[in-house]
Enzyme design. Structure first.
Site, PDB file in Angstrom:
ATOM      1  N   CYS A  57       4.427  13.177 -39.955  1.00 48.42           N
ATOM      2  CA  CYS A  57       4.681  12.572 -38.648  1.00 48.42           C
ATOM      3  C   CYS A  57       4.140  11.132 -38.592  1.00 48.42           C
ATOM      4  O   CYS A  57       4.684  10.259 -39.258  1.00 48.42           O
ATOM      5  CB  CYS A  57       4.108  13.478 -37.568  1.00 48.42           C
ATOM      6  SG  CYS A  57       5.005  13.322 -36.027  1.00 48.42           S
ATOM      7  N   ARG A 114       6.425  14.743 -30.491  1.00 48.64           N
ATOM      8  CA  ARG A 114       6.872  13.349 -30.296  1.00 48.64           C
ATOM      9  C   ARG A 114       7.198  12.697 -31.647  1.00 48.64           C
ATOM     10  O   ARG A 114       6.654  11.645 -32.022  1.00 48.64           O
ATOM     11  CB  ARG A 114       5.817  12.531 -29.546  1.00 48.64           C
ATOM     12  CG  ARG A 114       6.488  11.433 -28.768  1.00 48.64           C
ATOM     13  CD  ARG A 114       5.559  10.530 -28.028  1.00 48.64           C
ATOM     14  NE  ARG A 114       6.361   9.594 -27.255  1.00 48.64           N
ATOM     15  CZ  ARG A 114       5.934   8.452 -26.783  1.00 48.64           C
ATOM     16  NH1 ARG A 114       4.684   8.098 -26.946  1.00 48.64           N
ATOM     17  NH2 ARG A 114       6.738   7.662 -26.115  1.00 48.64           N
ATOM     18  N   HIS A 132       4.817  18.875 -38.172  1.00 48.60           N
ATOM     19  CA  HIS A 132       3.416  19.194 -38.461  1.00 48.60           C
ATOM     20  C   HIS A 132       3.322  20.530 -39.203  1.00 48.60           C
ATOM     21  O   HIS A 132       3.479  21.581 -38.577  1.00 48.60           O
ATOM     22  CB  HIS A 132       2.623  19.312 -37.164  1.00 48.60           C
ATOM     23  CG  HIS A 132       2.376  18.002 -36.497  1.00 48.60           C
ATOM     24  ND1 HIS A 132       1.142  17.394 -36.493  1.00 48.60           N
ATOM     25  CD2 HIS A 132       3.202  17.178 -35.818  1.00 48.60           C
ATOM     26  CE1 HIS A 132       1.221  16.254 -35.834  1.00 48.60           C
ATOM     27  NE2 HIS A 132       2.456  16.097 -35.410  1.00 48.60           N
ATOM     28  N   GLU A 138       0.651  21.861 -40.450  1.00 48.89           N
ATOM     29  CA  GLU A 138      -0.718  22.369 -40.412  1.00 48.89           C
ATOM     30  C   GLU A 138      -0.986  23.242 -39.193  1.00 48.89           C
ATOM     31  O   GLU A 138      -2.094  23.734 -39.016  1.00 48.89           O
ATOM     32  CB  GLU A 138      -1.713  21.190 -40.450  1.00 48.89           C
ATOM     33  CG  GLU A 138      -1.824  20.368 -39.172  1.00 48.89           C
ATOM     34  CD  GLU A 138      -0.646  19.428 -38.924  1.00 48.89           C
ATOM     35  OE1 GLU A 138       0.331  19.466 -39.703  1.00 48.89           O
ATOM     36  OE2 GLU A 138      -0.682  18.681 -37.933  1.00 48.89           O
TER      37      GLU A 138
HETATM   38  N1  GLN Z   1       4.642   9.486 -31.801  1.00 48.46           N
HETATM   39  C1  GLN Z   1       3.614   9.314 -32.768  1.00 48.46           C
HETATM   40  C2  GLN Z   1       3.590   7.886 -33.322  1.00 48.46           C
HETATM   41  O1  GLN Z   1       4.550   7.245 -33.417  1.00 48.46           O
HETATM   42  C3  GLN Z   1       3.732  10.286 -33.937  1.00 48.46           C
HETATM   43  C4  GLN Z   1       3.573  11.683 -33.420  1.00 48.46           C
HETATM   44  C5  GLN Z   1       2.878  12.625 -34.333  1.00 48.46           C
HETATM   45  O2  GLN Z   1       2.285  12.259 -35.334  1.00 48.46           O
HETATM   46  N2  GLN Z   1       2.921  13.863 -33.957  1.00 48.46           N
HETATM   47  O3  GLN Z   1       2.533   7.476 -33.685  1.00 48.46           O
END
Ligand code: GLN
Length: 209
Positions: free
Chosen positions: A84, A139, A173, A175
Site C-alpha cells: 500500500c 484507502r 494489506h 498483515e
Molecule cells: N492512502 C495512503 C497513502 O497514500 C495509503 C493507504 C495505506 O497504506 N493503507 O499514503
C-alpha cells in the site's frame, strides 16, 4: 534471517507479529528488525515498507537519511516488499508527486484511487503461486501502469500484486488477516538468492550512500 520493517508509522507491529507467527510455523529462523536508522540496514536480508500514510513515511525516511540508503541498497542486493503506502514508495518516481518513489518496481501508481477511508473494503482475490487470499484495501492506491514486472493477482482486472526478481508490491494489506502466505512467499524469494548467513558483518551501507 533478519527482516527489517520500516518502523515509523503505519502497520508496523502487525508485520512484526505475522513474522513471529511465520517463524513458529516455518523451518527457518525469521527475526523481525525495526528499521529507523541506517545501521539497521546493515544486517537485514529483506525489508518491509508497511502500509500507512505514504507522505508521512516518505518524510521521515528522508529526515532520517533512509530514503536513498534503502534505494541504493535495494539496487544492489536488498529484497523489498512494499504494501500500500510502501508500494507507493518503491514504485516509479514521479517528480511532481508529494511522495517520491524509489523506482524499484516498474509500476505507476495513483494514490487514494478508490476514494476516501470510508471506501476501504476487503475482497478475496486469486494470487498466482499463493491461491485465494482475502485482501484488505485501506484507502488503497491503484497500479495504473505496469512495466517490467510480473502481475501475480488482479482485482477487477487491475493488478494488485506484482513482483520482480527482488521486489514485491501490493496495493492491499497482507498483515491484517493472520494469513502468513504472502510473507512466506517474500521469505522464499529471499531464500532463493539474498539470504545473508552472517548478516552483521558482510554489508557496510556507508560504502553505497
Ligand atoms: N492512502 C495512503 C497513502 O497514500 C495509503 C493507504 C495505506 O497504506 N493503507 O499514503
Amino acid at each position: 534471517m533478519n527482516i527489517g520493517i520500516v518502523g515509523y508509522q503505519g502497520d508496523v507491529s502487525e508485520h512484526v507479529e505475522i513474522l513471529y507467527k511465520l517463524s513458529k510455523q516455518y523451518k527457518r529462523d525469521i527475526d523481525p528488525v525495526l528499521v529507523r536508522d541506517k545501521k539497521a540496514l546493515t544486517y537485514i536480508s529483506g525489508l518491509i515498507i508497511p502500509g500507512g500514510e505514504s507522505t508521512t513515511i516518505f518524510q521521515l525516511l528522508k529526515e532520517f537519511d533512509l530514503f536513498n540508503a534503502i534505494k541504493v541498497l535495494a539496487q544492489h542486493r536488498l529484497y523489498v516488499m512494499g504494501t500500500c503506502a510502501g508500494l507507493i514508495l518503491i514504485s516509479k518516481d514521479d517528480p511532481l508527486s508529494r511522495v517520491r518513489g524509489m523506482g524499484l518496481l516498474d509500476v505507476k501508481i495513483k494514490r487514494n484511487a478508490y476514494g476516501r477511508q470510508i471506501n476501504s473494503f476487503s475482497e478475496t482475490i486469486d494470487i498466482e503461486g499463493i491461491g485465494k487470499f482475502k485482501a484488505v484495501f485501506i484507502r488503497a492506491p491503484i497500479i495504473e501502469e505496469v512495466g517490467d514486472v510480473i502481475t501475480m493477482g488482479k482485482y477487477k482486472d487491475v493488478p494488485v500484486i506484482v513482483r520482480s526478481e527482488r521486489f514485491l508490491g501490493l496495493t492491499f494489506h497482507p498483515e491484517l488477516t493472520g494469513d502468513t502466505r504472502i510473507h512466506e512467499y517474500f521469505i522464499e524469494m529471499i531464500g532463493r538468492g539474498g539470504y545473508i548467513s552472517t548478516p552483521r558483518r558482510v554489508w557496510n551501507v556507508e560504502e553505497f550512500v
